[in-house]
Write a protein that holds these residues in place. Structure first.
Motif, PDB file in Angstrom:
ATOM      1  N   THR A 204       0.831  -1.202   0.000  1.00 32.20           N
ATOM      2  CA  THR A 204       0.000   0.000   0.000  1.00 32.20           C
ATOM      3  C   THR A 204       0.866   1.253   0.000  1.00 32.20           C
ATOM      4  N   GLU A 205       1.904   1.265   0.822  1.00 31.25           N
ATOM      5  CA  GLU A 205       2.760   2.444   0.930  1.00 31.25           C
ATOM      6  C   GLU A 205       4.010   2.358   0.060  1.00 31.25           C
ATOM      7  N   HIS A 206       4.332   1.177  -0.445  1.00 32.46           N
ATOM      8  CA  HIS A 206       5.622   0.999  -1.103  1.00 32.46           C
ATOM      9  C   HIS A 206       5.485   0.275  -2.445  1.00 32.46           C
ATOM     10  N   PRO A 207       5.671   0.984  -3.566  1.00 31.41           N
ATOM     11  CA  PRO A 207       5.759   0.289  -4.850  1.00 31.41           C
ATOM     12  C   PRO A 207       7.082  -0.469  -4.924  1.00 31.41           C
ATOM     13  N   VAL A 208       7.011  -1.760  -5.127  1.00 31.12           N
ATOM     14  CA  VAL A 208       8.190  -2.627  -5.035  1.00 31.12           C
ATOM     15  C   VAL A 208       8.692  -2.964  -6.436  1.00 31.12           C
ATOM     16  N   HIS A 209      10.002  -2.870  -6.617  1.00 32.24           N
ATOM     17  CA  HIS A 209      10.630  -3.127  -7.915  1.00 32.24           C
ATOM     18  C   HIS A 209      11.658  -4.241  -7.785  1.00 32.24           C
ATOM     19  N   PHE A 210      11.541  -5.254  -8.653  1.00 29.55           N
ATOM     20  CA  PHE A 210      12.531  -6.320  -8.757  1.00 29.55           C
ATOM     21  C   PHE A 210      13.335  -6.121 -10.032  1.00 29.55           C
ATOM     22  N   HIS A 211      14.654  -6.203  -9.912  1.00 32.09           N
ATOM     23  CA  HIS A 211      15.514  -6.113 -11.082  1.00 32.09           C
ATOM     24  C   HIS A 211      15.575  -7.476 -11.787  1.00 32.09           C
TER      25      HIS A 211
END
Length: 297
Positions: A204-211
């Motif tokens: 909800t608070e954190h857009p998560v990015h995987f490389h």
């Protein structure tokens, strides 16, 4: 216009589209236009829509074709780092507006379900014109057909090879840890080719990015029967569906379950895509080991 109000420097003062404020974008008459949209904001998420008799259809997320492309949708959520390819056509002649009228149409079910107190802190609110599209055609051409090489459906695997939980927390921590450049052990060790299942909390608070290796959305809040509505069921919906692939993702749910199949050995980084969160420690890495590593180590 909320999005143009001065903000602290680290948040950014303005929202620009192609370096401009409220640009006028001309579309070719009597054609579908393909737009590649990248959300370069370092902090804020905006939820956008097209006004009037406009249609847009989703082709890819983060460069990855969706299974049912082209898929019609209503609201386009743009969190930091999000990338989409869409087809757009508005009946003309006239000018058609891309705006971010957040308060008017946010439907919890459309984007995930559960809003927290901190939700509004990251969402720019109010009505703001982002861009205007000019088009003179009165006829709507046939929707183009697309054929993409499909991504594998990891949901077809009954049991994943490995499971893990990642909790993105307050104070820039993941699983109670902040990144330390001097001592930074991996969060997980996996083998290339294996299917990994993650329960991710804090989206909800954190857009998560995987490389390097994207994630396939498997379930929401461990509910295997829960589905997102389609555009036909809700004119705001259609962007998010179970089975979609992302490398950057934000959902307004307690827990989202994803599957991933790393194929390249090495270090796979992941982090919150709100830049200041990552800079203050909300990042980590996973060691992807060569296939059959455990048998031959």
């Amino acid at each position: 216009k909320d999005l143009l109000q001065p903000e602290p420097l680290w948040k950014g003062s303005y929202l620009l589209v192609n370096g401009q404020i409220e640009p006028n974008i001309k579309l070719d008459a009597n054609r579908w236009s393909r737009l590649r949209i990248f959300a370069a904001s370092t902090f804020y998420t905006v939820h956008t829509r097209l006004d009037g008799d406009c249609q847009w259809f989703l082709l890819t997320k983060d460069g990855i074709p969706i299974v049912s492309a082209p898929r019609r949708f209503g609201i386009l959520p743009l969190w930091p780092g999000a990338r989409v390819d869409v087809l757009i056509h508005c009946t003309g002649p006239g000018a058609w507006i891309l705006d971010s009228s957040v308060d008017d149409y946010l439907d919890p079910q459309v984007l995930g379900g559960y809003f927290t107190r901190d939700y509004s802190y990251y969402i720019k609110r109010g009505t703001t014109v982002l861009a205007t599209f000019d088009q003179v055609s009165k006829s709507v051409p046939h929707l183009p057909k697309f054929s993409f090489a499909p991504m594998p459906n990891l949901a077809s695997v009954a049991v994943p090879d490995q499971r893990a939980t990642l909790v993105f927390m307050r104070h820039n921590k993941i699983n109670h840890r902040s990144f330390d450049s001097k001592s930074n052990p991996s969060f997980l060790r996996v083998q290339a080719g294996n299917i990994i299942e993650y329960d991710i909390k804090g989206l909800t608070e954190h857009p998560v990015h995987f490389h390097i290796h994207p994630l396939q959305l498997f379930s929401v809040d461990k509910n295997d029967t829960w589905t997102f509505p389609t555009f036909a069921q809700n004119s705001n919906a259609g962007f998010m569906q179970i089975g979609d692939w992302h490398d950057t993702i934000q959902l307004y749910v307690r827990t989202a379950t994803f599957r991933q199949q790393p194929v390249y050995p090495g270090i796979m980084h992941f982090h919150c895509h709100i830049v200041q969160h990552a800079e203050f420690g909300m990042m980590g890495h996973i060691d992807v080991l060569p296939p059959f590593y455990q048998q031959h180590k």
